[in-house]
Write an enzyme that holds these catalytic residues in place. Structure first.
Site, PDB file in Angstrom:
ATOM      1  N   ARG A 107      28.048  45.549  44.692  1.00 44.89           N
ATOM      2  CA  ARG A 107      29.212  44.860  45.253  1.00 44.89           C
ATOM      3  C   ARG A 107      29.712  45.550  46.517  1.00 44.89           C
ATOM      4  O   ARG A 107      30.116  44.885  47.491  1.00 44.89           O
ATOM      5  CB  ARG A 107      30.349  44.821  44.231  1.00 44.89           C
ATOM      6  CG  ARG A 107      30.165  43.817  43.107  1.00 44.89           C
ATOM      7  CD  ARG A 107      31.384  43.793  42.213  1.00 44.89           C
ATOM      8  NE  ARG A 107      31.471  44.953  41.350  1.00 44.89           N
ATOM      9  CZ  ARG A 107      32.622  45.499  40.945  1.00 44.89           C
ATOM     10  NH1 ARG A 107      33.771  45.004  41.358  1.00 44.89           N
ATOM     11  NH2 ARG A 107      32.623  46.540  40.123  1.00 44.89           N
ATOM     12  N   ASP A 127      28.548  44.510  35.218  1.00 43.67           N
ATOM     13  CA  ASP A 127      29.773  43.772  35.490  1.00 43.67           C
ATOM     14  C   ASP A 127      29.785  42.460  34.704  1.00 43.67           C
ATOM     15  O   ASP A 127      28.729  41.882  34.438  1.00 43.67           O
ATOM     16  CB  ASP A 127      29.888  43.455  36.979  1.00 43.67           C
ATOM     17  CG  ASP A 127      30.205  44.688  37.813  1.00 43.67           C
ATOM     18  OD1 ASP A 127      30.701  45.674  37.247  1.00 43.67           O
ATOM     19  OD2 ASP A 127      29.940  44.653  39.036  1.00 43.67           O
ATOM     20  N   TYR A 180      17.773  45.307  40.868  1.00 42.16           N
ATOM     21  CA  TYR A 180      18.613  44.113  40.883  1.00 42.16           C
ATOM     22  C   TYR A 180      18.030  43.041  41.811  1.00 42.16           C
ATOM     23  O   TYR A 180      17.348  43.344  42.783  1.00 42.16           O
ATOM     24  CB  TYR A 180      20.019  44.445  41.393  1.00 42.16           C
ATOM     25  CG  TYR A 180      20.807  45.379  40.527  1.00 42.16           C
ATOM     26  CD1 TYR A 180      21.542  44.908  39.438  1.00 42.16           C
ATOM     27  CD2 TYR A 180      20.855  46.748  40.806  1.00 42.16           C
ATOM     28  CE1 TYR A 180      22.280  45.769  38.651  1.00 42.16           C
ATOM     29  CE2 TYR A 180      21.598  47.612  40.018  1.00 42.16           C
ATOM     30  CZ  TYR A 180      22.307  47.117  38.932  1.00 42.16           C
ATOM     31  OH  TYR A 180      23.028  47.975  38.153  1.00 42.16           O
ATOM     32  N   ASP A 205      33.247  40.572  44.609  1.00 38.73           N
ATOM     33  CA  ASP A 205      32.296  39.586  44.085  1.00 38.73           C
ATOM     34  C   ASP A 205      32.966  38.225  44.001  1.00 38.73           C
ATOM     35  O   ASP A 205      34.124  38.057  44.424  1.00 38.73           O
ATOM     36  CB  ASP A 205      31.708  40.025  42.736  1.00 38.73           C
ATOM     37  CG  ASP A 205      32.745  40.123  41.619  1.00 38.73           C
ATOM     38  OD1 ASP A 205      33.871  39.615  41.782  1.00 38.73           O
ATOM     39  OD2 ASP A 205      32.416  40.716  40.566  1.00 38.73           O
TER      40      ASP A 205
END
Length: 294
Positions: free
Chosen positions: A172, A38, A66, A80
């Site tokens: 997300r 993203d 992550y 987000d």
């Protein structure tokens, strides 16, 4: 110039933006990436150049790692921090153990609703293009696998986490769903990818570092060694005659690989020339050729 370089993607650039910059830096048109990040996210973005763009098919299901921060108190339309609030902003009073218990519900194979602002295709059109036009987005839940999801700390309304997930998982969406379950709303405040497949953040370089190396004529010194690529396949080193056959698309005998269904074929230590598939006994046929006849 054939190779794989790991870029530490900066925020505010799309993965395609990074590809375009690498094209300019290397002076090469054939450049791609191995897994979208993203725009707001940072971290590991593997970039493939030249004939090694053909490796992309081996990375469609790569595991990702992550680290990031979830902010509780309101949800957003993008799930987000770049989005607009979709719920009233409220104070939250949550405890670390409460968040950890909730996080444990997301471990394993689960059904997940992709974000409306995502690259998921709706009748061939990315969902984010429909979302930008305020059109209805008939997204459906998809099955994803979350192998690890650990809440590391909680400070006020922000929880730091580490996650290891199968390809196709939206972090997300996890943040959004956690906020929904708590009734206070939540969104992903920040995200950094520290691993993708066999690639790690320790191997990553900034775009500026790649540009500086290219100016010095040593860009290839930042490339991942070809022997480290596609680690699930065994490697075999071809002699000059076999290498010539493989480069021209002809089958060869590889006696030392009698059981492997597929192999990486090298000429010397550092030149990946093909991915070859066993067709009978020790006879292998090149499925993908990276370097042509010399």
């Amino acid at each position: 110039m054939n190779g794989v370089v790991i870029i530490d993607k900066p925020p505010r650039l799309t993965s395609h933006d990074v590809v375009n910059r690498v094209r300019r830096i290397l002076g090469q048109r054939s450049v791609g990436h191995l897994g979208t990040l993203d725009p707001a996210a940072t971290g590991v973005l593997p970039i493939v150049a030249g004939s090694l763009t053909r490796l992309a098919q081996f990375y469609t299901h790569s595991e990702k790692i992550y680290e990031g921060v979830i902010r509780f108190g309101f949800a957003t339309d993008t799930y987000d921090a770049d989005g607009e609030p979709t719920t009233p902003v409220q104070d939250v009073d949550i405890k670390l153990e409460e968040i950890r218990r909730l996080a444990s519900q997301f471990n394993g194979v689960i059904e997940q609703m992709p974000p409306p602002f995502s690259a998921k295709k709706i009748a061939g059109v990315p969902a984010y293009k429909l979302a930008r036009k305020n059109k209805e987005i008939p997204l459906k839940p998809v099955q994803v696998e979350i192998k690890e999801f650990d809440i590391l700390d909680l400070s006020g309304d922000k929880a730091t986490f580490r996650a290891r997930v199968a390809s196709g998982t939206y972090i997300r969406s996890i943040a959004h769903e956690m906020g929904h379950k708590l009734g206070c709303g939540a969104h992903l405040a920040s995200l950094r990818r520290t691993g993708a497949g066999e690639f790690t953040i320790e191997e990553a370089h900034s775009l500026d570092a790649l540009a500086a190396a290219a100016q010095q004529g040593i860009a290839e010194s930042l490339f991942i060694h070809p022997r480290k690529l596609v680690p699930q396949l065994p490697s075999v080193t071809a002699n000059e005659e076999s290498a010539a056959f493989i480069r021209s698309g002809r089958s060869v005998n590889l006696p030392e690989m009698s059981r492997a269904p597929e192999v990486k074929v090298f000429y010397g230590q550092g030149e990946l020339i093909a991915i070859a598939t066993r067709i009978a006994g020790t006879l292998f046929h090149p499925r993908i050729v990276f370097t042509g006849p010399e």
